[in-house]
Design a protein around this motif. Structure first.
Motif, PDB file in Angstrom:
ATOM      1  N   ALA A   1     -32.180 -50.603 -16.256  1.00 59.43           N
ATOM      2  CA  ALA A   1     -31.659 -51.355 -16.695  1.00 59.43           C
ATOM      3  C   ALA A   1     -31.564 -52.601 -17.524  1.00 59.43           C
ATOM      4  O   ALA A   1     -30.037 -52.576 -17.761  1.00 59.43           O
ATOM      5  N   GLU A   2     -32.186 -53.256 -17.485  1.00 58.78           N
ATOM      6  CA  GLU A   2     -33.325 -53.732 -18.599  1.00 58.78           C
ATOM      7  C   GLU A   2     -32.298 -53.095 -19.971  1.00 58.78           C
ATOM      8  O   GLU A   2     -31.772 -53.919 -20.785  1.00 58.78           O
TER       9      GLU A   2
ATOM     10  N   ALA B   1     -29.525 -50.518 -21.047  1.00 59.20           N
ATOM     11  CA  ALA B   1     -29.146 -50.694 -21.162  1.00 59.20           C
ATOM     12  C   ALA B   1     -28.247 -51.926 -21.230  1.00 59.20           C
ATOM     13  O   ALA B   1     -27.233 -52.379 -22.281  1.00 59.20           O
ATOM     14  N   GLU B   2     -28.825 -53.143 -20.159  1.00 62.56           N
ATOM     15  CA  GLU B   2     -28.278 -54.601 -21.017  1.00 62.56           C
ATOM     16  C   GLU B   2     -28.446 -55.363 -21.760  1.00 62.56           C
ATOM     17  O   GLU B   2     -27.721 -55.279 -22.533  1.00 62.56           O
TER      18      GLU B   2
ATOM     19  N   LYS C   1     -26.705 -53.662 -23.963  1.00 64.28           N
ATOM     20  CA  LYS C   1     -25.165 -54.407 -24.324  1.00 64.28           C
ATOM     21  C   LYS C   1     -24.800 -55.283 -24.511  1.00 64.28           C
ATOM     22  O   LYS C   1     -23.662 -55.147 -25.995  1.00 64.28           O
ATOM     23  N   GLU C   2     -25.683 -56.515 -25.196  1.00 61.28           N
ATOM     24  CA  GLU C   2     -25.675 -57.436 -25.430  1.00 61.28           C
ATOM     25  C   GLU C   2     -25.949 -57.114 -26.979  1.00 61.28           C
ATOM     26  O   GLU C   2     -25.234 -57.572 -27.847  1.00 61.28           O
TER      27      GLU C   2
END
Length: 125
Positions: free
Chosen positions: A62-63, A65-66, A69-70
């Motif tokens: 999840a980290e 993926a975030e 995205k950034e």
């Protein structure tokens, strides 16, 4: 009377043998039960460890993926700013879409020489 005594002793002997056999079998079953219980406990500990690891991996994914995205947003912003920073970007886009020199001169206020050069460099071949 002796016969009854012998019969009683025979029955008692058979019962004693059966009792010994049942006791030995009970001890074996207890040993097997303990071994199986320990084996089951080890499996439960393994499952707990795997669940804990999967939660950790899920958090890291999840980290990641975030973060991706950034980074993607930053790259898109950078590309957009880079395109906007080019002074002739809009003119080149018009040339690529088939604009002629007169249209470029009228719309963008550039000289005829600039328009001709841009058409030669970026126009359809």
């Amino acid at each position: 009377m002796n016969e009854i005594l012998y019969a009683g002793l025979a029955v008692l002997s058979v019962m004693s043998i059966l009792l010994v056999w049942l006791t030995v079998d009970h001890i074996k079953l207890k040993r097997n039960y303990r071994a199986l219980a320990e084996h089951l406990n080890n499996h439960n500990l393994d499952i707990v460890g795997l669940c804990s690891a999967s939660v950790g991996i899920d958090n890291r994914l999840a980290e990641t993926a975030e973060l991706l995205k950034e980074l993607n947003e930053k790259i898109n912003d950078f590309e957009q700013r880079e395109e906007e920073a080019k002074p002739y970007h809009a003119i080149i886009q018009k040339v690529r879409s088939g604009a002629d020199a007169a249209e470029l001169i009228q719309k963008f206020g550039i000289s005829r020489d600039e328009a001709v050069l841009l058409i030669r460099l970026h126009g359809a071949r």
